[in-house]
Design an enzyme around this catalytic site. Sequence first.
Site, PDB file in Angstrom:
ATOM      1  N   ALA A  74      32.826  44.725  40.697  1.00  9.72           N
ATOM      2  CA  ALA A  74      32.092  44.411  42.323  1.00  9.72           C
ATOM      3  C   ALA A  74      33.176  44.044  43.226  1.00  9.72           C
ATOM      4  CB  ALA A  74      31.032  43.675  41.934  1.00  9.72           C
ATOM      5  N   LYS A  75      32.715  43.944  44.458  1.00 10.96           N
ATOM      6  CA  LYS A  75      33.719  43.401  45.509  1.00 10.96           C
ATOM      7  C   LYS A  75      34.227  42.199  45.049  1.00 10.96           C
ATOM      8  CE  LYS A  75      33.971  45.259  49.152  1.00 10.96           C
ATOM      9  NZ  LYS A  75      34.284  45.567  50.395  1.00 10.96           N
ATOM     10  N   ARG A  76      33.544  41.423  44.239  1.00 10.49           N
ATOM     11  CA  ARG A  76      34.039  39.890  43.826  1.00 10.49           C
ATOM     12  C   ARG A  76      35.089  40.089  43.056  1.00 10.49           C
ATOM     13  NH1 ARG A  76      29.413  40.444  40.654  1.00 10.49           N
ATOM     14  NH2 ARG A  76      30.023  41.466  38.818  1.00 10.49           N
ATOM     15  N   ASP A  77      35.613  41.162  42.505  1.00  9.20           N
ATOM     16  CA  ASP A  77      36.770  41.156  41.648  1.00  9.20           C
ATOM     17  C   ASP A  77      38.114  41.607  42.422  1.00  9.20           C
ATOM     18  OD1 ASP A  77      35.200  40.768  39.191  1.00  9.20           O
ATOM     19  OD2 ASP A  77      34.349  43.008  39.572  1.00  9.20           O
TER      20      ASP A  77
END
Length: 313
Positions: free
Chosen positions: A247-250
């Site tokens: 996900a974007k958080r990665d």
Amino acid sequence: MRRDLTVGRWAPSPTGDLHLGNLRTALLAWLFARSAGGRFLWRFEDLDGAVRPQFYDSQLRDVAALGLDWDGEPVRQSERLDLYRDAIADLRRRDLTYECFCTRREIAEAAAAPHGPSPEGAYPGTCRHLTPAEREQRRGSGRPPALRLRVGSDGPEPTEVTVVDRQLSAYTGTVDDFVIQRGDGTPAYNLAVVVDDAAQGITEIVRGDDLLPSSPRQAHLAQLLGIEPPSYAHVPLVLGPVGRRLAKRDGAVTLQDRLALGETPLDVVNLLLTSLKLDPVMSLDGLAETAQHFDPAVLPRGPWVYEPPALHA
Ligand code: GLU
């Protein structure tokens, strides 16, 4: 309809930028279709309220930048509502549906109560068994009902459906009375996907294996609608460094993020190819040759755990 030509598809929801996991699935779907000399169609699954208009173009742009192409104009589910309405009307006419007034909470509570062999998370059938008087009373409560498919008989046996998957062999799942039209009147994903795949002549569905549990429902619905089910190839997802779905958080996981780091589209394609144990290409044109030699049997069976570039430094 002729079934000798492979027709594949890519069906993203325009709710955000595609990340490496989405792009890898797109690459695979393209490779499956093109390696068979088949057509490859693009469909936007945009019936969901989370759609944001800028992502139609940005998703097309990013996939094209990686050297992937598709046939014809991309279609949008939001422009095909009549097709879904017709299918729903057909199922209604055949008394294969019923109205459901349950809230999410009621379903969770009813599903938790001990009441027979219903599998975890499956709809327990509460509204299927309403008396006409109870149904009238709920209609009067003002909550617009969802529409569920009436699956199987009224007995205690759950309906099991097996689908054959090219990558995973046979998969059997329980088909419950799933929603085909939401309370706000929007056709549900499982209904729209089956109707579209049939209308577009799709013969082969390649998508992330998070959707594997939906495939028995979709195959069952296809059968009810007289549609020959397509073949399936569910491919492993990409996981982030801590083992959750990417996900974007990665970090720098979208194409634009990677370009901003100084990578080229070719670098990104080669990262994806290497993650699939396929040979890197010298240029994006080389993908045509990758497709020619593509053998799904050698693809990794497990997820790819993505590690951000910083960890290699
Ligand atoms: N729209 C779904 C997604 O973006 C894909 C549905 C499908 O391939 O059947 O995950």
